[in-house]
Design a protein around this motif. Structure first.
Motif, PDB file in Angstrom:
ATOM      1  N   GLU A 143       0.900  -1.090   0.060  1.00 30.09           N
ATOM      2  CA  GLU A 143       0.036   0.058  -0.050  1.00 30.09           C
ATOM      3  C   GLU A 143       0.885   1.246   0.068  1.00 30.09           C
ATOM      4  OE1 GLU A 143      -3.557   2.061   2.637  1.00 30.09           O
ATOM      5  OE2 GLU A 143      -2.547   0.058   3.243  1.00 30.09           O
ATOM      6  N   ALA A 144       0.363   2.270  -0.910  1.00 30.27           N
ATOM      7  CA  ALA A 144       1.289   3.489  -0.780  1.00 30.27           C
ATOM      8  C   ALA A 144       1.120   4.355   0.409  1.00 30.27           C
ATOM      9  CB  ALA A 144       0.670   4.249  -1.983  1.00 30.27           C
ATOM     10  N   PRO A 145       2.278   4.857   0.813  1.00 31.17           N
ATOM     11  CA  PRO A 145       2.217   5.637   2.118  1.00 31.17           C
ATOM     12  C   PRO A 145       1.284   6.715   2.066  1.00 31.17           C
ATOM     13  CG  PRO A 145       4.454   5.336   1.278  1.00 31.17           C
ATOM     14  CD  PRO A 145       3.577   4.861   0.220  1.00 31.17           C
ATOM     15  N   THR A 146       0.858   7.367   3.152  1.00 34.27           N
ATOM     16  CA  THR A 146      -0.284   8.367   3.378  1.00 34.27           C
ATOM     17  C   THR A 146       0.576   9.608   3.631  1.00 34.27           C
ATOM     18  OG1 THR A 146      -1.784   6.811   4.497  1.00 34.27           O
ATOM     19  CG2 THR A 146      -2.009   9.046   4.973  1.00 34.27           C
ATOM     20  N   VAL A 147       0.011  10.670   2.586  1.00 28.53           N
ATOM     21  CA  VAL A 147       0.556  12.026   2.581  1.00 28.53           C
ATOM     22  C   VAL A 147      -0.644  12.867   3.218  1.00 28.53           C
ATOM     23  CG1 VAL A 147       1.699  13.875   1.470  1.00 28.53           C
ATOM     24  CG2 VAL A 147       2.309  11.273   0.802  1.00 28.53           C
ATOM     25  N   CYS A 148      -0.415  13.408   4.108  1.00 28.89           N
ATOM     26  CA  CYS A 148      -1.445  14.327   4.761  1.00 28.89           C
ATOM     27  C   CYS A 148      -0.924  15.944   4.934  1.00 28.89           C
ATOM     28  CB  CYS A 148      -1.752  13.994   6.205  1.00 28.89           C
ATOM     29  SG  CYS A 148      -2.391  12.396   6.126  1.00 28.89           S
ATOM     30  N   ASP A 149      -1.530  16.995   4.258  1.00 26.18           N
ATOM     31  CA  ASP A 149      -1.249  18.119   4.425  1.00 26.18           C
ATOM     32  C   ASP A 149      -2.013  18.700   5.604  1.00 26.18           C
ATOM     33  OD1 ASP A 149      -1.319  21.005   3.977  1.00 26.18           O
ATOM     34  OD2 ASP A 149      -1.381  21.001   2.047  1.00 26.18           O
ATOM     35  N   VAL A 150      -1.162  18.998   6.623  1.00 24.59           N
ATOM     36  CA  VAL A 150      -1.700  19.398   7.837  1.00 24.59           C
ATOM     37  C   VAL A 150      -1.622  20.855   8.088  1.00 24.59           C
ATOM     38  CG1 VAL A 150      -1.631  17.225   8.742  1.00 24.59           C
ATOM     39  CG2 VAL A 150       0.421  18.696   9.195  1.00 24.59           C
ATOM     40  N   THR A 151      -1.417  21.607   6.946  1.00 28.48           N
ATOM     41  CA  THR A 151      -0.731  23.195   7.092  1.00 28.48           C
ATOM     42  C   THR A 151      -1.795  24.022   7.928  1.00 28.48           C
ATOM     43  OG1 THR A 151       0.357  22.930   5.133  1.00 28.48           O
ATOM     44  CG2 THR A 151      -0.353  25.183   5.883  1.00 28.48           C
ATOM     45  N   ASP A 152      -3.145  23.599   7.624  1.00 29.02           N
ATOM     46  CA  ASP A 152      -4.013  24.366   8.312  1.00 29.02           C
ATOM     47  C   ASP A 152      -4.484  24.010   9.683  1.00 29.02           C
ATOM     48  OD1 ASP A 152      -4.387  25.793   5.874  1.00 29.02           O
ATOM     49  OD2 ASP A 152      -6.150  24.399   5.095  1.00 29.02           O
ATOM     50  N   SER A 153      -4.084  22.988  10.364  1.00 28.96           N
ATOM     51  CA  SER A 153      -4.314  22.703  11.524  1.00 28.96           C
ATOM     52  C   SER A 153      -3.244  22.754  12.438  1.00 28.96           C
ATOM     53  CB  SER A 153      -4.706  21.203  11.640  1.00 28.96           C
ATOM     54  OG  SER A 153      -3.534  20.224  11.165  1.00 28.96           O
ATOM     55  N   VAL A 154      -2.004  23.475  12.291  1.00 29.97           N
ATOM     56  CA  VAL A 154      -0.898  23.636  12.988  1.00 29.97           C
ATOM     57  C   VAL A 154      -0.424  24.979  12.984  1.00 29.97           C
ATOM     58  CG1 VAL A 154      -0.246  21.180  13.101  1.00 29.97           C
ATOM     59  CG2 VAL A 154       0.836  22.603  11.353  1.00 29.97           C
ATOM     60  N   ALA A 155       0.198  25.487  13.838  1.00 29.99           N
ATOM     61  CA  ALA A 155       0.936  26.655  13.496  1.00 29.99           C
ATOM     62  C   ALA A 155       2.498  26.614  13.832  1.00 29.99           C
ATOM     63  CB  ALA A 155       0.466  27.571  14.578  1.00 29.99           C
ATOM     64  N   LEU A 156       3.238  27.283  13.290  1.00 30.13           N
ATOM     65  CA  LEU A 156       4.861  27.473  13.625  1.00 30.13           C
ATOM     66  C   LEU A 156       5.168  28.654  14.158  1.00 30.13           C
ATOM     67  CD1 LEU A 156       7.130  25.107  13.259  1.00 30.13           C
ATOM     68  CD2 LEU A 156       7.324  26.037  10.805  1.00 30.13           C
ATOM     69  N   VAL A 157       5.993  28.742  15.102  1.00 30.99           N
ATOM     70  CA  VAL A 157       6.621  29.758  15.452  1.00 30.99           C
ATOM     71  C   VAL A 157       8.207  29.512  15.672  1.00 30.99           C
ATOM     72  CG1 VAL A 157       4.788  30.852  16.574  1.00 30.99           C
ATOM     73  CG2 VAL A 157       6.176  29.563  18.094  1.00 30.99           C
ATOM     74  N   ALA A 158       9.118  30.422  15.542  1.00 30.89           N
ATOM     75  CA  ALA A 158      10.380  30.302  15.642  1.00 30.89           C
ATOM     76  C   ALA A 158      11.016  31.278  16.909  1.00 30.89           C
ATOM     77  CB  ALA A 158      11.044  30.514  14.364  1.00 30.89           C
ATOM     78  N   LEU A 159      11.887  30.587  17.768  1.00 33.33           N
ATOM     79  CA  LEU A 159      12.638  31.352  18.812  1.00 33.33           C
ATOM     80  C   LEU A 159      14.019  31.223  18.452  1.00 33.33           C
ATOM     81  CD1 LEU A 159      12.339  33.000  21.333  1.00 33.33           C
ATOM     82  CD2 LEU A 159      12.674  30.941  22.696  1.00 33.33           C
ATOM     83  N   GLN A 160      14.497  32.356  18.122  1.00 30.10           N
ATOM     84  CA  GLN A 160      15.924  32.343  17.488  1.00 30.10           C
ATOM     85  C   GLN A 160      16.860  33.237  18.207  1.00 30.10           C
ATOM     86  OE1 GLN A 160      16.802  30.329  14.130  1.00 30.10           O
ATOM     87  NE2 GLN A 160      15.329  29.299  15.646  1.00 30.10           N
ATOM     88  N   GLY A 161      18.271  33.139  18.579  1.00 33.93           N
ATOM     89  CA  GLY A 161      19.118  33.848  19.187  1.00 33.93           C
ATOM     90  C   GLY A 161      19.637  33.332  20.359  1.00 33.93           C
ATOM     91  N   PRO A 162      20.869  33.981  20.805  1.00 34.05           N
ATOM     92  CA  PRO A 162      21.563  33.288  21.592  1.00 34.05           C
ATOM     93  C   PRO A 162      20.921  32.900  23.220  1.00 34.05           C
ATOM     94  CG  PRO A 162      22.260  35.485  21.532  1.00 34.05           C
ATOM     95  CD  PRO A 162      21.265  35.050  20.400  1.00 34.05           C
ATOM     96  N   ARG A 163      19.935  33.675  23.404  1.00 34.45           N
ATOM     97  CA  ARG A 163      19.284  33.432  24.790  1.00 34.45           C
ATOM     98  C   ARG A 163      17.926  32.522  24.580  1.00 34.45           C
ATOM     99  NH1 ARG A 163      19.316  39.770  26.950  1.00 34.45           N
ATOM    100  NH2 ARG A 163      21.542  39.978  26.876  1.00 34.45           N
ATOM    101  N   ALA A 164      17.952  31.942  23.384  1.00 35.49           N
ATOM    102  CA  ALA A 164      16.479  31.130  23.095  1.00 35.49           C
ATOM    103  C   ALA A 164      16.148  30.063  23.972  1.00 35.49           C
ATOM    104  CB  ALA A 164      16.682  30.803  21.558  1.00 35.49           C
ATOM    105  N   ARG A 165      17.393  29.391  24.241  1.00 32.69           N
ATOM    106  CA  ARG A 165      17.171  28.300  25.263  1.00 32.69           C
ATOM    107  C   ARG A 165      16.719  28.745  26.554  1.00 32.69           C
ATOM    108  NH1 ARG A 165      21.695  23.860  26.966  1.00 32.69           N
ATOM    109  NH2 ARG A 165      20.706  23.208  28.918  1.00 32.69           N
ATOM    110  N   GLY A 166      17.503  29.598  27.058  1.00 35.84           N
ATOM    111  CA  GLY A 166      17.028  30.046  28.457  1.00 35.84           C
ATOM    112  C   GLY A 166      15.704  30.678  28.364  1.00 35.84           C
TER     113      GLY A 166
END
Length: 378
Positions: A143-166
């Motif tokens: 069976e062919a693998p499943t490909v699901c476009d989930v763009t509309d159900s998730v959000a993505l944010v980026a925290l960047q910089g030397p203090r990001a981890r803290g």
């Protein structure tokens, strides 16, 4: 009668951006913040402290079950089968003629489970690339693998910089369920929760700094954004728009689709030959890559003095001969002088080669340099 273009989509964080005074622009079919205060202040915050970006315009696909690994090894130019679970990989989707359809990041979340993050403007093209390979799936391959476009159900944010981890560690509603942050390597991810909801934590980014890209259910995007800004306030975090993101990625020598990467460009031209697993038996575009002309323009870095920067589309010359064209350029906030990326003839591509940029009729001396222009301290 002509079709009316669809209006740009809004991020699930749009109201928060408006409240913060953001200016907006259409980017990849999305109405996204270009800046909140000043481009320079936002850029410097990421280099010196931390910046928070809304990147919910990116497209996300889950590829799973069946022989998902084999599917991705055909769709992508890289060798996905060599990835370990918990790791991320930068790769390319190619067309039959070897041109670049998109650059993506793929995360291996299980034996036959993957998350693929693509560019907003190429969402449909990447979906078509998956569909083409699935439609030709061999009958004896299961069976062919499943490909699901989930763009509309998730959000993505980026925290960047030397203090990001803290900053991230000080968000009380976050619980790490997988690899602890102190053990999480670059281009790897871990699982967690944010106030009880799923949280995908990737140590990746597009700024040249350390940091995280965080995937949450779309209905929790606002709460996560607020929590990160609150936790980061004592540490200098600021919300950042596309303008700062562009100068940050340019300094780091990272290509932008539609500028350094297009359907007309082959991976080797963009300095991405290392991304292509040419020894794989088959992948889309493989046969065409060998027939690409050897004298095709190649991507280089250019540095110059003064304050006048070359911009996309400006001609690059050697003496009086046009030998290339700039794809991205700016006055570098970190370095204090103009930098640019350009495609030039291979005969003019050696580091140290003196060239000139035609900046609105004025010849600006520039020198070819190896990319990137900026590297963060380890």
């Amino acid at each position: 009668m002509t079709d009316t273009p669809a209006p740009p989509r809004s991020s699930p964080l749009h109201d928060r951006h408006e409240a913060l005074g953001a200016s907006f622009t259409d980017f990849g079919g999305w109405n996204m913040p270009v800046r909140y205060s000043s481009d320079l202040a936002e850029h410097r915050a990421v280099r010196e402290a931390a910046g928070l970006f809304d990147i919910s315009h990116m497209a996300e696909f889950w590829v799973h079950d069946g022989r998902a690994t084999d599917l991705l090894d055909v769709v992508l130019a890289g060798r996905v089968s060599a990835m370990r679970t918990g790791k991320a990989k930068y790769s390319l989707v190619l067309a039959d003629d070897g041109g670049i359809v998109d650059d993506v990041i793929v995360y291996r979340t299980g034996e036959q489970h993957y998350l693929v993050v693509a560019n907003a403007g190429n969402r449909e093209a990447v979906a078509v690339a998956f569909a083409r390979v699935r439609e030709s799936w061999p009958a004896d391959a299961g069976e062919a693998p499943t490909v699901c476009d989930v763009t509309d159900s998730v959000a993505l944010v980026a925290l960047q910089g030397p203090r990001a981890r803290g900053i991230f560690e000080s968000v009380g509603a976050v619980e790490i369920l997988g690899t602890p942050l102190e053990e999480l390597g670059y281009y790897a991810f871990t699982e967690g929760t944010f106030d009880g909801d799923s949280l995908f934590i990737a140590r990746t980014g597009y700024t040249g700094e350390d940091g995280y890209e965080l995937l949450v259910p779309v209905e929790r995007a606002g709460d996560l954004w607020d929590a990160l800004l609150a936790a980061g306030a004592p540490h200098g975090v600021v919300p950042c728009g596309l303008a700062a993101r562009d100068t940050l990625r340019l300094e780091a020598g990272m290509p932008l689709y539609g500028h350094e990467l297009t359907r007309e460009i082959a991976p080797a031209q963009a300095g991405l030959g290392r991304v292509v697993a040419t020894d794989k038996d088959v992948f889309v575009g493989k046969d065409a890559l060998a027939s690409r002309p050897a004298d095709a323009p190649v991507l280089v870095g250019l540095v110059s003095d003064g304050k006048r920067a070359g911009r996309a589309g400006y001609a690059v010359l050697r003496h009086d001969e046009v030998v290339g064209e700039i794809t991205s350029g700016a006055l570098s906030p970190t370095l204090g002088h103009p930098v640019a990326m350009a495609y030039v003839s291979p005969t003019a591509a050696d580091p140290g080669t003196p060239l000139t940029i035609d900046v609105r009729g004025t010849r600006i001396p520039a020198t070819v340099t190896a990319l990137p222009f900026y590297r963060r301290n380890a």
